[in-house]
Design a protein around this motif. Sequence first.
Motif, short mmCIF file in Angstrom:
data_model
loop_
_atom_site.label_atom_id
_atom_site.label_comp_id
_atom_site.label_asym_id
_atom_site.label_seq_id
_atom_site.Cartn_x
_atom_site.Cartn_y
_atom_site.Cartn_z
N UNK A 1 0.84 -1.20 0.00
CA UNK A 1 0.00 0.00 0.00
C UNK A 1 0.87 1.25 0.00
N UNK A 2 0.36 2.29 -0.63
CA UNK A 2 1.06 3.57 -0.64
C UNK A 2 1.16 4.06 0.81
N UNK A 3 2.36 4.41 1.28
CA UNK A 3 2.53 4.80 2.68
C UNK A 3 1.78 6.08 3.05
N UNK A 4 1.46 6.91 2.09
CA UNK A 4 0.79 8.18 2.40
C UNK A 4 -0.73 8.08 2.26
N UNK A 5 -1.19 7.44 1.19
CA UNK A 5 -2.64 7.40 0.94
C UNK A 5 -3.29 6.11 1.40
N UNK A 6 -2.50 5.05 1.55
CA UNK A 6 -3.07 3.76 1.93
C UNK A 6 -3.67 3.01 0.75
N UNK A 7 -3.61 3.59 -0.43
CA UNK A 7 -4.15 2.94 -1.63
C UNK A 7 -3.29 1.74 -2.01
N UNK A 8 -3.92 0.67 -2.54
CA UNK A 8 -3.13 -0.49 -2.98
C UNK A 8 -2.21 -0.13 -4.14
N UNK A 9 -0.98 -0.61 -4.09
CA UNK A 9 -0.02 -0.38 -5.17
C UNK A 9 0.04 -1.62 -6.07
N UNK A 10 0.03 -2.75 -5.47
CA UNK A 10 0.10 -3.99 -6.25
C UNK A 10 -0.75 -5.06 -5.61
N UNK A 11 -1.22 -6.00 -6.43
CA UNK A 11 -2.00 -7.10 -5.88
C UNK A 11 -1.67 -8.39 -6.62
N UNK A 12 -2.01 -9.49 -6.00
CA UNK A 12 -1.78 -10.81 -6.56
C UNK A 12 -3.11 -11.53 -6.64
N UNK A 13 -3.43 -12.09 -7.83
CA UNK A 13 -4.66 -12.85 -7.97
C UNK A 13 -4.39 -14.31 -7.65
N UNK A 14 -5.23 -14.88 -6.81
CA UNK A 14 -5.12 -16.28 -6.42
C UNK A 14 -6.44 -16.97 -6.70
N UNK A 15 -6.43 -18.30 -6.68
CA UNK A 15 -7.65 -19.06 -6.93
C UNK A 15 -7.83 -20.13 -5.85
N UNK A 16 -9.07 -20.57 -5.72
CA UNK A 16 -9.40 -21.67 -4.81
C UNK A 16 -10.57 -22.44 -5.40
N UNK A 17 -10.47 -23.76 -5.41
CA UNK A 17 -11.59 -24.59 -5.87
C UNK A 17 -12.49 -24.91 -4.68
N UNK A 18 -13.79 -24.70 -4.85
CA UNK A 18 -14.75 -24.96 -3.78
C UNK A 18 -15.98 -25.64 -4.35
#
Length: 128
Positions: free
Chosen positions: A35-52
């Motif tokens: 997260x951006x240290x000043x705004x708290x906005x996400x900078x990067x993310x990782x997509x994951x999966x799960x079978x249910x």
Amino acid sequence: MLTEHDIEFIKANRRELIANRTLKIIVKYKDVNERDPFTGEPIGDTESTREVDAVVTEVSAGEDREYVGGVEVLSGDLRISVAIELIADIADKLVALVHDGKEYEILAYDKKGIGERNRYELLARRRS
């Protein structure tokens, strides 16, 4: 008034009702890496999966309008019911699901259950 015995009875009945009605789906969710240290906005993310396992119902055309979480339900949308313990840790991170080889965007979700929350009900629409 519902007693603890009533709630356990309802849970046992639900397991019987959905036995042999579930299908495997893949849920996709995103974890925020940084997260951006000043705004708290996400900078990067990782997509994951799960079978249910889930109960999947395809919505057919109808005369009446129906809304779930403020979203109009359309013909071809999916109603998905997933046991709460299978996705409770990622429910607020869900973005999509794969059913029958097709990808669907998750539009809305709610916790459901009588006396005790026991499942998530999702509304999903096929991605174009």
